[in-house]
Design an enzyme around this catalytic site. Structure first.
Site, PDB file in Angstrom:
ATOM      1  N   HIS A   1      28.314 -19.904   1.859  1.00 52.40           N
ATOM      2  CA  HIS A   1      28.927 -20.096   3.182  1.00 52.40           C
ATOM      3  C   HIS A   1      28.552 -21.460   3.734  1.00 52.40           C
ATOM      4  O   HIS A   1      27.653 -22.137   3.216  1.00 52.40           O
ATOM      5  CB  HIS A   1      28.452 -19.010   4.167  1.00 52.40           C
ATOM      6  CG  HIS A   1      26.993 -19.055   4.473  1.00 52.40           C
ATOM      7  ND1 HIS A   1      26.022 -18.660   3.575  1.00 52.40           N
ATOM      8  CD2 HIS A   1      26.318 -19.477   5.568  1.00 52.40           C
ATOM      9  CE1 HIS A   1      24.820 -18.819   4.105  1.00 52.40           C
ATOM     10  NE2 HIS A   1      24.964 -19.333   5.319  1.00 52.40           N
TER      11      HIS A   1
ATOM     12  N   ASP B   1      27.539 -22.888   7.721  1.00 54.35           N
ATOM     13  CA  ASP B   1      27.126 -22.225   8.955  1.00 54.35           C
ATOM     14  C   ASP B   1      28.147 -22.389  10.074  1.00 54.35           C
ATOM     15  O   ASP B   1      28.640 -23.500  10.321  1.00 54.35           O
ATOM     16  CB  ASP B   1      25.773 -22.774   9.427  1.00 54.35           C
ATOM     17  CG  ASP B   1      24.646 -22.366   8.482  1.00 54.35           C
ATOM     18  OD1 ASP B   1      24.741 -21.277   7.882  1.00 54.35           O
ATOM     19  OD2 ASP B   1      23.687 -23.148   8.340  1.00 54.35           O
TER      20      ASP B   1
ATOM     21  N   ARG C   1      15.097 -21.465  11.691  1.00 58.67           N
ATOM     22  CA  ARG C   1      16.257 -22.389  11.609  1.00 58.67           C
ATOM     23  C   ARG C   1      16.692 -22.877  12.972  1.00 58.67           C
ATOM     24  O   ARG C   1      16.876 -22.078  13.896  1.00 58.67           O
ATOM     25  CB  ARG C   1      17.439 -21.699  10.920  1.00 58.67           C
ATOM     26  CG  ARG C   1      18.557 -22.675  10.574  1.00 58.67           C
ATOM     27  CD  ARG C   1      19.727 -21.991   9.886  1.00 58.67           C
ATOM     28  NE  ARG C   1      20.799 -21.734  10.833  1.00 58.67           N
ATOM     29  CZ  ARG C   1      21.883 -21.022  10.567  1.00 58.67           C
ATOM     30  NH1 ARG C   1      22.029 -20.460   9.364  1.00 58.67           N
ATOM     31  NH2 ARG C   1      22.823 -20.846  11.475  1.00 58.67           N
TER      32      ARG C   1
ATOM     33  N   HIS D   1      25.990 -23.322   1.258  1.00 62.95           N
ATOM     34  CA  HIS D   1      24.665 -22.953   0.755  1.00 62.95           C
ATOM     35  C   HIS D   1      24.587 -21.446   0.500  1.00 62.95           C
ATOM     36  O   HIS D   1      25.453 -20.682   0.963  1.00 62.95           O
ATOM     37  CB  HIS D   1      23.546 -23.418   1.685  1.00 62.95           C
ATOM     38  CG  HIS D   1      23.656 -22.921   3.092  1.00 62.95           C
ATOM     39  ND1 HIS D   1      24.524 -23.455   3.999  1.00 62.95           N
ATOM     40  CD2 HIS D   1      23.004 -21.927   3.748  1.00 62.95           C
ATOM     41  CE1 HIS D   1      24.416 -22.811   5.158  1.00 62.95           C
ATOM     42  NE2 HIS D   1      23.498 -21.871   5.027  1.00 62.95           N
TER      43      HIS D   1
HETATM   44  C1  SIN Z   1      20.912 -19.649   5.916  1.00 60.35           C
HETATM   45  O1  SIN Z   1      21.987 -19.317   5.463  1.00 60.35           O
HETATM   46  O2  SIN Z   1      20.801 -20.366   6.905  1.00 60.35           O
HETATM   47  C2  SIN Z   1      19.644 -19.151   5.252  1.00 60.35           C
HETATM   48  C3  SIN Z   1      19.225 -20.014   4.117  1.00 60.35           C
HETATM   49  C4  SIN Z   1      17.923 -19.544   3.508  1.00 60.35           C
HETATM   50  O3  SIN Z   1      17.283 -18.656   4.070  1.00 60.35           O
HETATM   51  O4  SIN Z   1      17.544 -20.078   2.486  1.00 60.35           O
END
Ligand code: SIN
Length: 280
Positions: free
Chosen positions: A101, A103, A271, A256
């Site tokens: 995906h 973000d 995050r 990612h």
């Molecule tokens: C995310 O999608 O922001 C999580 C990425 C992760 O936890 O490695």
């Protein structure tokens, strides 16, 4: 003498580790410009050993790139609503972000970038992968590029963050889930990066529902083709986390995927998400 900033690519597609930067210190304009340029050149940048990074420092670094987002569905820290806690407890089976995906593409103005800080990592596994969406676009045939240039896609959180979505399923870190009538927003299938002018594919399996003016059934074969193409191994890099590592990725040019291969162990990340512009 100031420490030298070193930038080392980690794959042929994207990603670079940066040494000689402490994100707990306010970066000089010169250091900031180097970090910013590395972010634009490599699409995801990594810093190791950032053990002193407090929530305040984390937010201050993010604010050098834009305003910070408060996630509509995931809990923030009690005193820092702009910092999402991405925690997988040993007894939880599903993970957050465990599918390809980009973000926040379900917003009218999706995220510019995300800055993830590892607080606690499992003894093995829990790596994250990224995929370069400029490469995904540039390797398509001229014919398909031309078809896609006229298409707009509809994005929504209702699948991924709905009560049965991958990110919502039984997760303790969810604040609420997306309602069936959660808003839908239109974005071009091929977007132009606002800072570099490079084109990138901008659809993703988590939030892209269909093409505008097409039914879901009509959209599925072409979307499936693009989803498979966008994650080709040669467009990717993979990062092995240590406690104190930080990754900062460009959501305008990458996908990612957080690997869920550490059952029975705890993983704790924080995050900060930097707001972006409306894609064009
Ligand atoms: C995310 O999608 O922001 C999580 C990425 C992760 O936890 O490695």
């Amino acid at each position: 003498m100031a420490t030298q900033i070193e930038i080392k690519p980690i794959s042929g597609a994207l990603g670079a580790e940066i040494a000689g930067v402490s994100l707990a210190d306010e970066l000089s304009n010169e250091a900031f410009n180097k970090v910013h340029q590395a972010f634009l050149d490599h699409h995801v940048i990594f810093f190791r050993g950032q053990h002193d990074l407090t929530p305040e420092h984390h937010k201050a670094f993010g604010r050098r790139f834009g305003t910070l987002n408060v996630h509509p569905y995931v809990k923030g820290m009690a005193d820092h609503p702009e910092i999402m806690e991405i925690i997988k407890e040993p007894e939880e089976k599903t993970n957050f972000g465990g599918g390809w995906h980009t973000d926040m593409s379900f917003l009218e103005e999706p995220a510019l970038g995300s800055i993830l800080h590892a607080i606690e990592v499992p003894p093995y596994g829990g790596d994250t992968l990224w995929a370069n969406q400029h490469m995904a676009y540039e390797t398509l045939s001229d014919g398909l590029k031309e078809t896609l240039s006229g298409l707009t896609a509809i994005h929504s959180a209702k699948g991924e963050y709905g009560p049965k979505g991958q990110s919502a399923l039984g997760r303790q870190s969810m604040e609420t889930s997306a309602a069936p009538d959660a808003p839908e927003f239109e974005h071009p299938v091929v977007r132009t990066h606002p800072e570099t002018g490079r084109k990138a594919l901008y659809v993703n399996p988590a939030f892209t529902m269909r093409f505008k003016g097409w039914t879901r059934k009509e959209s599925r074969p072409l979307l499936n083709y693009l989803f498979e193409h966008c994650q080709r191994e040669e467009f990717t890099c993979r990062f092995r986390w240590e406690a104190g590592s930080v990754a900062f990725w460009d959501n305008r040019s990458t996908w990612h995927f957080a690997l869920n291969d550490y059952q029975g162990h705890r993983r704790h990340m924080r995050r900060v998400t930097v707001d972006g512009d409306r894609p064009f």
